[in-house]
Design a protein around this motif. Structure first.
Motif, mmCIF file in Angstrom:
data_model
loop_
_atom_site.group_PDB
_atom_site.id
_atom_site.type_symbol
_atom_site.label_atom_id
_atom_site.label_comp_id
_atom_site.label_asym_id
_atom_site.label_seq_id
_atom_site.Cartn_x
_atom_site.Cartn_y
_atom_site.Cartn_z
ATOM 1 N N ALA A 23 -31.019 -32.971 39.325
ATOM 2 C CA ALA A 23 -30.742 -31.820 39.969
ATOM 3 C C ALA A 23 -29.549 -31.279 39.229
ATOM 4 O O ALA A 23 -28.805 -32.159 38.684
ATOM 5 C CB ALA A 23 -30.425 -31.945 41.453
ATOM 6 N N LEU A 24 -29.439 -29.957 39.088
ATOM 7 C CA LEU A 24 -28.348 -29.208 38.594
ATOM 8 C C LEU A 24 -27.430 -28.969 39.483
ATOM 9 O O LEU A 24 -27.429 -28.841 40.894
ATOM 10 C CB LEU A 24 -28.734 -27.823 38.079
ATOM 11 N N ALA A 25 -26.060 -29.000 39.048
ATOM 12 C CA ALA A 25 -24.965 -28.770 39.808
ATOM 13 C C ALA A 25 -25.149 -26.991 40.039
ATOM 14 O O ALA A 25 -25.598 -26.360 39.197
ATOM 15 C CB ALA A 25 -23.729 -28.926 39.190
ATOM 16 N N GLN A 26 -24.665 -26.709 41.128
ATOM 17 C CA GLN A 26 -24.612 -25.246 41.285
ATOM 18 C C GLN A 26 -23.875 -24.175 40.428
ATOM 19 O O GLN A 26 -22.985 -24.592 39.949
ATOM 20 C CB GLN A 26 -23.863 -24.892 42.921
ATOM 21 N N GLU A 27 -24.553 -23.229 40.234
ATOM 22 C CA GLU A 27 -24.075 -22.221 39.090
ATOM 23 C C GLU A 27 -23.783 -20.906 39.984
ATOM 24 O O GLU A 27 -24.610 -20.662 41.024
ATOM 25 C CB GLU A 27 -25.125 -22.074 38.029
ATOM 26 N N PHE A 28 -22.845 -20.114 39.492
ATOM 27 C CA PHE A 28 -22.551 -18.993 40.269
ATOM 28 C C PHE A 28 -22.638 -17.707 39.327
ATOM 29 O O PHE A 28 -22.831 -17.813 38.137
ATOM 30 C CB PHE A 28 -20.970 -19.272 40.352
ATOM 31 N N SER A 29 -22.223 -16.673 39.932
ATOM 32 C CA SER A 29 -22.419 -15.435 39.268
ATOM 33 C C SER A 29 -21.216 -14.885 38.554
ATOM 34 O O SER A 29 -19.876 -15.572 38.856
ATOM 35 C CB SER A 29 -22.941 -14.183 40.166
ATOM 36 N N PRO A 30 -21.001 -14.142 37.476
ATOM 37 C CA PRO A 30 -19.991 -13.529 36.954
ATOM 38 C C PRO A 30 -18.676 -13.172 37.807
ATOM 39 O O PRO A 30 -17.535 -13.206 37.638
ATOM 40 C CB PRO A 30 -20.304 -12.638 36.091
ATOM 41 N N ASN A 51 -5.952 -25.694 29.204
ATOM 42 C CA ASN A 51 -7.397 -25.990 29.874
ATOM 43 C C ASN A 51 -8.029 -27.097 28.999
ATOM 44 O O ASN A 51 -9.104 -27.388 29.230
ATOM 45 C CB ASN A 51 -8.104 -24.868 30.143
ATOM 46 N N GLY A 52 -7.414 -27.429 27.920
ATOM 47 C CA GLY A 52 -7.869 -28.512 27.065
ATOM 48 C C GLY A 52 -8.267 -28.364 25.660
ATOM 49 O O GLY A 52 -9.068 -29.078 25.103
ATOM 50 N N ALA A 53 -7.835 -27.317 24.873
ATOM 51 C CA ALA A 53 -8.376 -26.986 23.616
ATOM 52 C C ALA A 53 -7.996 -28.167 22.588
ATOM 53 O O ALA A 53 -7.133 -28.851 22.749
ATOM 54 C CB ALA A 53 -7.602 -25.672 23.046
ATOM 55 N N PRO A 54 -8.888 -28.189 21.715
ATOM 56 C CA PRO A 54 -9.997 -27.494 21.287
ATOM 57 C C PRO A 54 -11.393 -27.691 21.942
ATOM 58 O O PRO A 54 -12.074 -27.124 22.102
ATOM 59 C CB PRO A 54 -10.088 -27.821 19.825
ATOM 60 N N LEU A 55 -11.231 -28.753 22.588
ATOM 61 C CA LEU A 55 -12.724 -29.475 23.144
ATOM 62 C C LEU A 55 -12.285 -30.349 24.462
ATOM 63 O O LEU A 55 -11.527 -31.019 24.333
ATOM 64 C CB LEU A 55 -13.234 -30.202 22.340
ATOM 65 N N ARG A 56 -13.157 -30.082 25.619
ATOM 66 C CA ARG A 56 -13.098 -30.805 26.665
ATOM 67 C C ARG A 56 -14.511 -31.011 27.253
ATOM 68 O O ARG A 56 -15.582 -30.377 26.826
ATOM 69 C CB ARG A 56 -12.114 -30.278 27.616
ATOM 70 N N ALA A 57 -14.716 -32.302 27.775
ATOM 71 C CA ALA A 57 -16.046 -32.411 28.543
ATOM 72 C C ALA A 57 -15.900 -31.740 29.725
ATOM 73 O O ALA A 57 -15.128 -31.685 30.746
ATOM 74 C CB ALA A 57 -15.983 -33.984 28.646
ATOM 75 N N ARG A 58 -17.215 -31.306 30.187
ATOM 76 C CA ARG A 58 -17.741 -30.957 31.393
ATOM 77 C C ARG A 58 -18.993 -31.552 32.016
ATOM 78 O O ARG A 58 -19.975 -31.751 31.546
ATOM 79 C CB ARG A 58 -17.974 -29.340 31.211
ATOM 80 N N ILE A 59 -18.715 -32.417 32.847
ATOM 81 C CA ILE A 59 -19.652 -33.303 33.702
ATOM 82 C C ILE A 59 -19.682 -32.688 35.023
ATOM 83 O O ILE A 59 -18.872 -32.848 35.923
ATOM 84 C CB ILE A 59 -19.209 -34.688 33.608
ATOM 85 N N GLU A 60 -20.517 -31.863 35.083
ATOM 86 C CA GLU A 60 -20.607 -30.873 36.439
ATOM 87 C C GLU A 60 -20.730 -31.333 37.621
ATOM 88 O O GLU A 60 -20.406 -30.834 38.640
ATOM 89 C CB GLU A 60 -21.359 -29.384 36.132
ATOM 90 N N ARG A 61 -21.446 -32.410 37.872
ATOM 91 C CA ARG A 61 -21.659 -33.091 39.040
ATOM 92 C C ARG A 61 -20.483 -34.149 39.567
ATOM 93 O O ARG A 61 -20.993 -34.948 40.398
ATOM 94 C CB ARG A 61 -23.106 -33.679 38.965
ATOM 95 N N GLN A 62 -19.469 -34.105 38.860
ATOM 96 C CA GLN A 62 -18.409 -35.253 39.056
ATOM 97 C C GLN A 62 -17.112 -34.224 39.386
ATOM 98 O O GLN A 62 -16.894 -33.173 38.994
ATOM 99 C CB GLN A 62 -18.430 -35.963 37.703
ATOM 100 N N LEU A 63 -15.961 -34.992 39.932
ATOM 101 C CA LEU A 63 -14.732 -34.441 40.485
ATOM 102 C C LEU A 63 -14.066 -33.871 39.038
ATOM 103 O O LEU A 63 -14.378 -34.686 37.939
ATOM 104 C CB LEU A 63 -14.060 -35.306 41.223
#
Length: 263
Positions: A65-72, A212-224
């Protein structure tokens, strides 16, 4: 990690207290006993031992399952920064040059170790998603992330069958008491291959800001939030955590956090 008016050590102790309270609440289901249990080392160990069961139950319930996504319209005007906001060492020099000399090394249990420039990563197939960042400290923030799916990078380097975890090595050095180590985090292959797991180089339509983590960060959207490491410079595939830090799979995990930070 730091916060206004508080020492790094004080902030670390507060983070651990919050986590222990959360563990007690989740496992015991009784708010009234939460604070008492959070100060009981034996209780914390017992509750932490249920982590594997919690992970398995959540995986069975949610599957891919996907983590919830939102609108702009839901995007926060400013995405709140957490943890380190400017690493030391040679980071400032890399940032001054627009990270032209930065490389992401991908190695360990892979067939074809590689080093990618930021330009190469930005040229790879990308995904943009608007998701909510949930911090163990109790706050949330919605942002739009753009980056290359980690699964694409792992396909390029050829993950070996024995690889069980993906470890993210970062440029910010953390200190808690006598424990000083570059920040690191990890995830298992299920989350690494999830379509929303990104190596993110963009935030809210622009380049990823330094805080916010430049140049690269991980996004593991179903985790804290503590499972979303910033300032990446190396990704390592391993079959165990034995040779990493204190052997628990992450900086905060070495200090008492659960390794599985599912939400």
């Amino acid at each position: 990690m730091t916060s206004t008016g508080r020492s790094k050590a004080e902030h670390g102790r507060e983070r651990r207290r919050l986590l222990r309270a959360a563990l007690a609440t989740a496992a015991g289901g009784v708010l009234a006993g939460c604070d008492r249990l959070s100060h009981d080392e034996r209780a914390v160990r017992v509750l932490g031992s249920a982590e594997a069961l919690t992970r398995e139950v959540q995986r069975r319930l949610t599957g891919p399952a996907l983590a919830q996504e939102f609108s702009p319209a839901d995007i926060a005007p400013v995405f709140r920064s957490n943890g380190t906001t400017l690493p030391g060492g040679g980071y400032a020099a890399l940032a001054r040059d627009g990270f032209a000399n930065w490389r992401l090394r991908v190695e360990g249990l892979v067939e074809r170790p590689a080093a990618f420039t930021l330009a190469q990563l930005r040229a790879m197939p990308s995904r943009t998603q608007i998701t909510r960042h949930d911090c163990v400290e109790g706050w949330s923030c919605i942002g739009q992330w753009t980056g290359v799916p980690l699964s694409h990078v792992l396909q390029l380097v050829g993950a070996k069958p024995q690889a069980r975890y993906v470890v993210f090595h970062c440029m910010d050095v953390m200190t808690e008491g006598d424990y000083r180590v570059p920040y690191y985090e990890s995830t298992d292959m299920d989350e690494a291959l999830h379509p929303q797991t990104l190596l993110a180089w963009g935030l809210n339509g622009g380049a990823l800001p330094i805080e916010n983590g430049a140049p690269l960060r991980a996004r593991i959207e179903r985790q804290l939030g503590y499972k979303q490491p910033k300032y990446l410079h190396r990704v390592e595939l391993v079959d165990s955590f034995a040779a990493l830090g204190r052997g628990h799979g992450g900086y905060w995990e070495d200090l008492g956090y659960n390794w599985y930070g599912g939400i």
